[in-house]
Scaffold this motif. Structure first.
Motif, mmCIF file in Angstrom:
data_model
loop_
_atom_site.group_PDB
_atom_site.id
_atom_site.type_symbol
_atom_site.label_atom_id
_atom_site.label_comp_id
_atom_site.label_asym_id
_atom_site.label_seq_id
_atom_site.Cartn_x
_atom_site.Cartn_y
_atom_site.Cartn_z
ATOM 1 N N GLU A 35 31.695 78.924 131.794
ATOM 2 C CA GLU A 35 31.407 78.748 130.388
ATOM 3 C C GLU A 35 29.927 79.040 130.117
ATOM 4 O O GLU A 35 29.110 79.043 131.025
ATOM 5 C CB GLU A 35 31.757 77.328 129.943
ATOM 6 C CG GLU A 35 33.232 76.992 130.054
ATOM 7 C CD GLU A 35 34.100 77.922 129.213
ATOM 8 O OE1 GLU A 35 33.683 78.241 128.066
ATOM 9 O OE2 GLU A 35 35.167 78.345 129.691
ATOM 10 N N ALA A 36 29.634 79.292 128.869
ATOM 11 C CA ALA A 36 28.240 79.496 128.477
ATOM 12 C C ALA A 36 27.398 78.308 128.894
ATOM 13 O O ALA A 36 27.855 77.165 128.853
ATOM 14 C CB ALA A 36 28.149 79.708 126.971
ATOM 15 N N GLY A 37 26.199 78.588 129.351
ATOM 16 C CA GLY A 37 25.328 77.511 129.807
ATOM 17 C C GLY A 37 24.236 78.039 130.703
ATOM 18 O O GLY A 37 23.996 79.251 130.780
ATOM 19 N N ASP A 38 23.568 77.134 131.416
ATOM 20 C CA ASP A 38 22.406 77.506 132.211
ATOM 21 C C ASP A 38 22.785 78.272 133.462
ATOM 22 O O ASP A 38 23.752 77.942 134.164
ATOM 23 C CB ASP A 38 21.611 76.267 132.613
ATOM 24 C CG ASP A 38 20.942 75.608 131.408
ATOM 25 O OD1 ASP A 38 20.764 76.297 130.391
ATOM 26 O OD2 ASP A 38 20.603 74.411 131.498
ATOM 27 N N VAL A 39 22.010 79.323 133.741
ATOM 28 C CA VAL A 39 22.102 80.100 134.982
ATOM 29 C C VAL A 39 20.736 79.979 135.650
ATOM 30 O O VAL A 39 19.728 80.413 135.088
ATOM 31 C CB VAL A 39 22.438 81.575 134.698
ATOM 32 C CG1 VAL A 39 22.449 82.378 135.986
ATOM 33 C CG2 VAL A 39 23.769 81.695 133.968
ATOM 34 N N VAL A 40 20.704 79.375 136.855
ATOM 35 C CA VAL A 40 19.431 79.090 137.509
ATOM 36 C C VAL A 40 19.492 79.568 138.953
ATOM 37 O O VAL A 40 20.449 79.283 139.682
ATOM 38 C CB VAL A 40 19.107 77.581 137.473
ATOM 39 C CG1 VAL A 40 17.759 77.312 138.147
ATOM 40 C CG2 VAL A 40 19.106 77.058 136.048
ATOM 41 N N LEU A 41 18.461 80.306 139.357
ATOM 42 C CA LEU A 41 18.321 80.737 140.742
ATOM 43 C C LEU A 41 17.126 80.021 141.349
ATOM 44 O O LEU A 41 16.019 80.084 140.821
ATOM 45 C CB LEU A 41 18.123 82.249 140.817
ATOM 46 C CG LEU A 41 18.042 82.835 142.228
ATOM 47 C CD1 LEU A 41 19.414 82.800 142.905
ATOM 48 C CD2 LEU A 41 17.494 84.264 142.195
ATOM 49 N N THR A 42 17.353 79.318 142.459
ATOM 50 C CA THR A 42 16.275 78.606 143.145
ATOM 51 C C THR A 42 16.190 79.073 144.586
ATOM 52 O O THR A 42 17.173 79.540 145.173
ATOM 53 C CB THR A 42 16.516 77.091 143.118
ATOM 54 O OG1 THR A 42 17.813 76.801 143.669
ATOM 55 C CG2 THR A 42 16.465 76.556 141.692
ATOM 56 N N ASP A 43 14.984 78.939 145.163
ATOM 57 C CA ASP A 43 14.826 79.322 146.561
ATOM 58 C C ASP A 43 15.174 78.143 147.464
ATOM 59 O O ASP A 43 15.618 77.082 146.995
ATOM 60 C CB ASP A 43 13.411 79.846 146.825
ATOM 61 C CG ASP A 43 12.334 78.788 146.585
ATOM 62 O OD1 ASP A 43 12.656 77.583 146.506
ATOM 63 O OD2 ASP A 43 11.152 79.183 146.472
ATOM 64 N N SER A 44 14.971 78.306 148.763
ATOM 65 C CA SER A 44 15.376 77.292 149.739
ATOM 66 C C SER A 44 14.593 75.996 149.575
ATOM 67 O O SER A 44 15.023 74.936 150.058
ATOM 68 C CB SER A 44 15.209 77.829 151.161
ATOM 69 O OG SER A 44 13.860 78.217 151.389
ATOM 70 N N GLU A 45 13.458 76.020 148.907
ATOM 71 C CA GLU A 45 12.658 74.828 148.703
ATOM 72 C C GLU A 45 12.877 74.214 147.314
ATOM 73 O O GLU A 45 12.187 73.274 146.929
ATOM 74 C CB GLU A 45 11.179 75.157 148.897
ATOM 75 C CG GLU A 45 10.862 75.606 150.323
ATOM 76 C CD GLU A 45 9.388 75.919 150.509
ATOM 77 O OE1 GLU A 45 8.638 75.848 149.496
ATOM 78 O OE2 GLU A 45 8.988 76.233 151.634
ATOM 79 N N GLY A 46 13.827 74.784 146.559
ATOM 80 C CA GLY A 46 14.142 74.249 145.248
ATOM 81 C C GLY A 46 13.289 74.792 144.119
ATOM 82 O O GLY A 46 13.402 74.340 142.975
ATOM 83 N N ASN A 47 12.439 75.757 144.404
ATOM 84 C CA ASN A 47 11.610 76.368 143.354
ATOM 85 C C ASN A 47 12.465 77.294 142.484
ATOM 86 O O ASN A 47 13.270 78.083 143.006
ATOM 87 C CB ASN A 47 10.473 77.166 143.975
ATOM 88 C CG ASN A 47 9.537 76.295 144.793
ATOM 89 O OD1 ASN A 47 9.112 75.235 144.338
ATOM 90 N ND2 ASN A 47 9.241 76.727 146.019
#
Length: 591
Positions: free
Chosen positions: A538-550
Motif C-alpha cells: 500500500e501507499a506509504g513510506d519506503v526507506v532504505l537503511t544500511d547495516s548500521e541503521g543509517n
C-alpha cells in the motif's frame, strides 16, 4: 504511448472531422500637415534580429520612441470627436462627416465620442502619432482606426485616459484591403502610453498589423470574435496589462511568405488570456523573458475528452467520444472500418488548435510566471523548446510541455497538475529545475532518441510509464522520484528494446508494478537496487537503511506497488541494506 502513435491519431481525427457595399463611416481625404519629432531607430527595425542562438534581444525589438510612450503637445493637432460635428480640421487633417483622415506626418490628439465614425491614416512614408485622450468610437462595419498607408503609426494612450473602440456588425469592404479588425494597420504599428484601451470586435479581430505590432505600455481589454492581437511579421510586447478574450487565438503571429518572421517576443507584462483557440500562436519563434500569464485555452483541460484509464489516486478518466452532432465516433484504437489504430489521449470536438502557448519554430522561455489551463498541450513547439527559468503551473488535456524536436529544461519550477503526458520531446534533457508531474499516461516521454536527466528535482505521479525513453536513458544527477503504475501494463522506468538505461549519479527512487519492470545497465557508474517484493504494498513510506541503521533513502509512496528501484551515491557494491516498505522489511545486497 509513443510520440509517433500520437501524431498518427491526430492526423486521423483531423481527416474525420473534415462587396461592393460601403461602410457607414467613409469620406474624403486631404494633404499636408505638421511634422512629428524624429524617431531613434535601430538597424533591427528592418531585420529579424535573430542571434546565432535563435533568440532575440530586447534592445533590438524596440526603439526609444516605442518605449517612451510620450508625445509633444507643442505643434500637435487637437481633434474633438462628436456626433454633432468633428472639430479640428487643419492642414494634414480632412473631416468628411464622421470620418477623420490624416494625410501628413505629425501628432494628432483625439478626444470625444463617435457613435458611427472612423479615423483613417493615409500618409505615405510618414510617421504618424495618434494620441487617445478619452475617446469612444464605434464603426459598425469597418475599422474604428484604419491605417491605409504610412511608414509607421504610434497609438499613444494619454495618462489617466479611458478609451473605447468597437465594431458591432459584419465587416464590409471599403477598398481593396481586407479590413477585419477594430484597429487595422497596413504599416508597422506601436501602441504605448499609460492609459487604457477597451476594444470590442463583434465580427473580427481586435488589433491587426500587416507588419510589426509593438506594445510597450498601457492597459488593454480586448474581446474579439477572431484573434485579440494579430500580425504578419511579429508581435513584440515590452510591458502592459492585457485582458484578452478571443474566439480564436489570444495572440497570433503568422507569415506564410517569410519563414523568418511570424514570431512573438514578450519582455514583460501581465496577461489574462481566454481563447477558444490557442492562447498564443506563432508560426515561427516564441520568446518570453518575463511576465505573468494566466491562460485558458479551448475551455481548459476539463473540456478535453480523455480516453485513458488512469490508476492514479482519484480514479480513472475514460469516456466515449462523440461528434458535435451527437453521432458516435470510432473508439480510440479503431478505424471507421474496425481496424486497429494507434491509441491517443484526447480529441477536440473540432480541428481548432487549443494549446496554451504554441510555436511553429523554436520556443525560449527565460522567465515569468505561468498558469495555463488548456484542452490541448499547455506549451507546444513544432521544433525545440528551451526552458531556462520561470514558474509554470500547467493543467492540460494532452501534454504539459511538448517539443517535436528537443526539449531542454535548464531551470525553473514546473508543476503539471493534470495531463496525459507531462513532458514530451524527440529528446528530453533536464539539467536543473524543480519538476512535479501528474500524468494519466507517461510522466516524461521521448519519441525515439534519448533522455538525459542531469540535475534538479523531479517527481512523477504516472498512470502509465513514469519515464518512457524510446532511446537510451541516462541519469547523471539530480533527485528523481517516480510513482509509476500499479498495473502490470506499464512500468516506472521504460526504455526501448534496443536501448539501455544508465545511472551515473544522483538519487533515484522508482516504484511501480513488477510485471514490466526493467533494470539498469551493468555499465552504470552508480549502484542500482531493483527489488521485486512479491506482493502488493500500500501507499506509504519506503526507506532504505544500511547495516548500521543509517537512512540512505526515504520516500513516501503515493500509490500501491510491488517493485522498487533505488540508486544513490551512498549505495556501495557488495553491501547489504534493509528495505522497509509499508512495515515489511526486505534484505537486499548491492551486486
Amino acid at each position: 504511448m509513443s510520440y509517433r502513435r500520437k501524431k498518427l491519431l491526430a492526423l486521423f481525427f483531423a481527416m474525420a472531422l473534415s462587396m461592393t457595399a460601403v461602410a457607414g463611416c467613409t469620406g474624403a481625404k486631404s494633404s499636408t500637415g505638421n511634422v512629428v519629432s524624429s524617431e531613434t531607430e535601430t538597424n533591427a527595425e528592418e531585420t529579424s534580429a535573430q542571434s546565432e542562438a535563435g533568440t532575440f534581444s530586447s534592445a533590438d525589438m524596440f526603439t526609444e520612441r516605442d518605449l517612451a510612450g510620450t508625445y509633444e503637445e507643442s505643434g500637435a493637432v487637437y481633434v474633438t470627436l462628436s456626433d454633432d460635428g468633428i472639430t479640428g480640421e487643419t492642414d494634414g487633417v480632412a473631416i468628411n462627416g464622421q470620418m477623420v483622415t490624416i494625410t501628413a506626418e505629425g501628432t494628432y490628439i483625439f478626444s470625444g465620442t463617435l457613435s458611427e465614425g472612423q479615423i483613417v491614416v493615409d500618409a505615405d512614408n510618414a510617421k504618424v502619432q495618434i494620441v487617445f485622450d478619452n475617446v469612444d468610437i464605434t464603426c459598425a462595419s469597418s475599422a474604428a482606426v484604419y491605417v491605409k498607408s504610412a511608414e509607421k503609426v504610434f497609438v499613444t494612450l494619454a495618462e489617466g485616459s479611458q478609451n473605447t473602440l468597437r465594431n458591432t456588425d459584419e465587416y464590409v469592404a471599403i477598398d481593396d484591403n481586407n479590413i477585419d479588425a477594430v484597429i487595422f494597420a497596413k504599416s508597422d504599428l506601436t501602441l504605448n502610453g499609460t492609459g487604457s484601451l477597451t476594444i470590442i470586435s463583434a465580427e473580427g479581430h481586435g488589433i491587426v498589423s500587416k507588419d510589426d505590432l509593438k506594445i510597450t505600455g498601457g492597459t488593454y481589454d480586448i474581446t474579439a470574435a477572431g484573434h485579440a492581437l494579430s500580425e504578419k511579421d511579429s508581435v513584440r510586447i515590452a510591458d502592459g496589462t492585457f485582458i484578452l478574450t478571443a474566439e480564436k487565438d489570444g495572440i497570433h503571429a503568422e507569415n506564410a511568405d517569410d519563414e523568418e518572421t511570424g514570431y512573438i517576443y514578450i519582455a514583460d507584462g501581465d496577461f489574462t488570456i481566454t481563447s477558444d483557440g490557442d492562447g498564443m500562436d506563432a508560426s515561427n519563434i516564441v520568446q518570453i523573458e518575463d511576465g505573468t500569464f494566466d491562460i485558458t485555452a479551448g475551455g481548459g483541460a476539463a473540456n478535453s475528452q480523455k480516453t485513458h484509464e488512469s490508476d492514479m489516486p482519484g480514479g480513472g478518466m475514460s469516456q466515449n467520444i462523440e461528434r458535435p452532432d451527437g453521432e458516435s465516433m470510432p473508439q480510440m484504437g479503431e478505424k471507421p472500418d474496425g481496424e486497429n489504430m494507434p491509441q491517443d489521449t484526447t480529441t477536440d470536438e473540432s480541428s481548432t488548435s487549443t494549446k496554451g502557448i504554441k510555436a511553429g519554430g523554436g520556443m525560449y522561455l527565460n522567465g515569468g510566471t505561468y498558469q495555463i489551463d488548456s484542452a490541448d498541450d499547455s506549451i507546444h513547439s513544432n521544433a525545440n523548446i528551451t526552458i531556462a527559468d520561470g514558474t509554470y503551473t500547467l493543467a492540460t488535456g494532452d501534454d504539459g510541455v511538448h517539443a517535436d524536436d528537443a526539449l531542454i529544461v535548464n531551470g525553473g519550477t514546473i508543476t503539471v497538475t493534470e495531463s496525459y503526458e507531462g513532458l514530451e520531446g524527440l529528446t528530453v534533457t533536464i539539467n536543473d529545475g524543480t519538476i512535479d508531474i501528474t500524468a494519466s499516461d507517461d510522466g516524461i516521454n521521448t519519441a525515439g532518441e534519448k533522455m538525459e536527466l542531469n540535475g534538479g528535482y523531479i517527481h512523477i505521479l504516472a498512470g502509465g510509464d513514469g519515464v518512457d525513453s524510446n532511446g537510451d536513458l541516462t541519469i547523471n544527477g539530480g533527485e528523481i522520484y517516480i510513482d509509476g503504475p500499479s498495473d502490470n501494463g506499464n512500468s516506472a522506468i521504460d526504455y526501448g528494446d534496443r536501448s539501455s538505461a544508465y545511472v551515473n549519479g544522483g538519487t533515484l527512487v522508482a516504484i511501480g508494478s513488477s510485471g514490466m519492470a526493467e533494470g539498469m545497465s551493468d555499465s552504470s557508474k552508480q549502484e542500482v537496487l531493483m527489488v521485486k517484493l512479491g506482493e502488493q504494498m500500500e501507499a506509504g513510506d519506503v526507506v532504505l537503511t544500511d547495516s548500521e541503521g543509517n537512512v540512505i533513502v526515504s520516500y513516501t509512496a503515493l500509490k500501491s506497488y510491488d517493485c522498487v528501484i533505488i540508486s544513490s551515491a551512498e549505495v556501495e557494491s557488495g553491501a547489504t541494506y534493509t528495505l522497509t516498505t509499508s512495515g515489511t522489511t526486505t534484505e537486499v545486497t548491492a551486486e
